[in-house]
Design an enzyme around this catalytic site. Structure first.
Site, PDB file in Angstrom:
ATOM      1  CG  PHE A 179     -13.335   1.326   6.876  1.00  0.00           C
ATOM      2  CD1 PHE A 179     -12.895   0.750   5.693  1.00  0.00           C
ATOM      3  CD2 PHE A 179     -13.993   0.513   7.801  1.00  0.00           C
ATOM      4  CE1 PHE A 179     -13.092  -0.594   5.424  1.00  0.00           C
ATOM      5  CE2 PHE A 179     -14.203  -0.849   7.543  1.00  0.00           C
ATOM      6  CZ  PHE A 179     -13.750  -1.402   6.342  1.00  0.00           C
ATOM      7  CB  THR A 187      -7.383  -5.407   9.945  1.00  0.00           C
ATOM      8  OG1 THR A 187      -7.896  -6.599   9.339  1.00  0.00           O
ATOM      9  CG2 THR A 187      -7.706  -4.211   9.075  1.00  0.00           C
ATOM     10  CE1 TYR A 191      -9.461  -2.816   0.339  1.00  0.00           C
ATOM     11  CE2 TYR A 191      -8.583  -0.982  -0.925  1.00  0.00           C
ATOM     12  CZ  TYR A 191      -8.389  -2.065  -0.086  1.00  0.00           C
ATOM     13  OH  TYR A 191      -7.126  -2.396   0.342  1.00  0.00           O
ATOM     14  NE  ARG A 230      -7.076 -12.377   5.769  1.00  0.00           N
ATOM     15  CZ  ARG A 230      -7.483 -11.126   5.551  1.00  0.00           C
ATOM     16  NH1 ARG A 230      -7.456 -10.616   4.341  1.00  0.00           N
ATOM     17  NH2 ARG A 230      -7.911 -10.384   6.552  1.00  0.00           N
ATOM     18  CG  HIS A 235      -5.341  -6.259  -0.175  1.00  0.00           C
ATOM     19  ND1 HIS A 235      -6.579  -6.106   0.404  1.00  0.00           N
ATOM     20  CD2 HIS A 235      -5.490  -7.210  -1.146  1.00  0.00           C
ATOM     21  CE1 HIS A 235      -7.448  -6.909  -0.212  1.00  0.00           C
ATOM     22  NE2 HIS A 235      -6.810  -7.584  -1.148  1.00  0.00           N
ATOM     23  CD  GLU A 285      -8.981  -9.045  -3.246  1.00  0.00           C
ATOM     24  OE1 GLU A 285      -9.693  -8.504  -2.384  1.00  0.00           O
ATOM     25  OE2 GLU A 285      -7.858  -9.531  -2.990  1.00  0.00           O
ATOM     26  CG  ASN A 323      -3.710  -2.207   6.872  1.00  0.00           C
ATOM     27  OD1 ASN A 323      -3.531  -1.870   5.702  1.00  0.00           O
ATOM     28  ND2 ASN A 323      -4.774  -2.876   7.270  1.00  0.00           N
ATOM     29  NE  ARG A 334      -2.588  -5.615   7.088  1.00  0.00           N
ATOM     30  CZ  ARG A 334      -3.759  -6.140   6.752  1.00  0.00           C
ATOM     31  NH1 ARG A 334      -4.328  -7.057   7.516  1.00  0.00           N
ATOM     32  NH2 ARG A 334      -4.375  -5.733   5.648  1.00  0.00           N
ATOM     33  CE  LYS A 365      -3.972  -2.211   2.288  1.00  0.00           C
ATOM     34  NZ  LYS A 365      -4.993  -2.081   3.357  1.00  0.00           N
TER      35      LYS A 365
HETATM   36  O1  CDP Z   1      -7.258  -5.880   4.866  1.00  0.00           O
HETATM   37  P1  CDP Z   1      -8.085  -6.785   5.756  1.00  0.00           P
HETATM   38  O2  CDP Z   1      -8.725  -7.919   5.001  1.00  0.00           O
HETATM   39  O3  CDP Z   1      -7.297  -7.246   6.955  1.00  0.00           O
HETATM   40  O4  CDP Z   1      -9.248  -5.877   6.388  1.00  0.00           O
HETATM   41  P2  CDP Z   1     -10.710  -5.502   5.816  1.00  0.00           P
HETATM   42  O5  CDP Z   1     -11.657  -5.592   6.956  1.00  0.00           O
HETATM   43  O6  CDP Z   1     -11.018  -6.273   4.573  1.00  0.00           O
HETATM   44  O7  CDP Z   1     -10.577  -3.958   5.449  1.00  0.00           O
HETATM   45  C1  CDP Z   1      -9.949  -3.554   4.245  1.00  0.00           C
HETATM   46  C2  CDP Z   1      -9.035  -2.391   4.553  1.00  0.00           C
HETATM   47  O8  CDP Z   1      -9.824  -1.291   5.009  1.00  0.00           O
HETATM   48  C3  CDP Z   1      -8.025  -2.631   5.676  1.00  0.00           C
HETATM   49  O9  CDP Z   1      -6.857  -3.326   5.256  1.00  0.00           O
HETATM   50  C4  CDP Z   1      -7.712  -1.219   6.104  1.00  0.00           C
HETATM   51  O10 CDP Z   1      -6.787  -0.574   5.224  1.00  0.00           O
HETATM   52  C5  CDP Z   1      -9.081  -0.542   5.945  1.00  0.00           C
HETATM   53  N1  CDP Z   1      -9.843  -0.470   7.215  1.00  0.00           N
HETATM   54  C6  CDP Z   1      -9.992   0.774   7.854  1.00  0.00           C
HETATM   55  O11 CDP Z   1      -9.491   1.785   7.354  1.00  0.00           O
HETATM   56  N2  CDP Z   1     -10.689   0.843   9.033  1.00  0.00           N
HETATM   57  C7  CDP Z   1     -11.256  -0.243   9.580  1.00  0.00           C
HETATM   58  N3  CDP Z   1     -11.931  -0.143  10.719  1.00  0.00           N
HETATM   59  C8  CDP Z   1     -11.131  -1.487   8.954  1.00  0.00           C
HETATM   60  C9  CDP Z   1     -10.408  -1.576   7.769  1.00  0.00           C
HETATM   61 MG    MG Z   2     -10.142  -7.800   3.487  1.00  0.00          MG
END
Ligand code: CDP
Ligand code: MG
Length: 138
Positions: free
Chosen positions: A58, A92, A50, A86, A116, A127, A113, A103, A10
């Site tokens: 968010f 996350t 997304y 992962r 991805h 994706e 973070n 992370r 990222k």
């Molecule tokens: O990336 P990951 O699958 O771990 O998390 P996600 O729940 O799919 O969320 C996608 C992305 O949104 C995260 O990697 C963060 O960059 C962002 N995010 C955020 O800004 N605030 C949150 N509360 C949760 C996710």
């Molecule tokens: Mg995700």
């Protein structure tokens, strides 16, 4: 099972000059990097990628962040690639990510973070197609 996943470095991780360290970790974890490119998403492209998070609070900030600078997208292959990547990424929220995860090492906040990773086989195919059309899943 040998499978593919989509990984993204990222904009925050690129600005912090951690591309090399993240790619070294990917190779140390025995992933094959099948595809890789650097690009700068438009806001609309980030919204498209997304789209599953469209209703989340968010979404707006996340898609601003993901279109704020260059990213590196990669197709990674190995045994259990989706789960393994992962695990290597960590939680996350970098504050909750285990020591030893990317992370934990390079993440700045729950939004910024560093990396991805796809979360399921169906998501991985979608994706990979998003960035590499039909080429990435071959
Ligand atoms: O990336 P990951 O699958 O771990 O998390 P996600 O729940 O799919 O969320 C996608 C992305 O949104 C995260 O990697 C963060 O960059 C962002 N995010 C955020 O800004 N605030 C949150 N509360 C949760 C996710
Ligand atoms: Mg995700």
């Amino acid at each position: 099972m040998v499978e593919k996943t989509l990984a993204i470095i990222k904009p925050d991780a690129i600005k912090k000059k951690t591309i090399g360290k993240i790619i070294k970790r990917i190779e140390d974890e025995e992933f094959i990097i099948c595809e890789m490119k650097m690009l700068h998403l438009t806001k609309e492209e980030a919204q498209g990628f997304y789209i599953v998070h469209k209703a989340k609070p968010f979404y707006e900030s996340l898609t601003d962040f993901m279109s704020s600078g260059k990213i590196i997208v990669m197709v990674l292959e190995r045994e259990n690639a989706i789960y393994h990547w992962r695990t290597v990424m960590g939680a996350t929220d970098p504050a909750l990510a285990e020591p030893g995860t990317i992370r934990h090492a390079y993440g700045f906040s729950i939004e910024r973070n560093a990396v991805h990773g796809s979360d399921s086989p169906t998501t991985a195919i979608w994706e990979i197609d998003f960035f590499f059309k039909n080429e990435g899943n071959k």
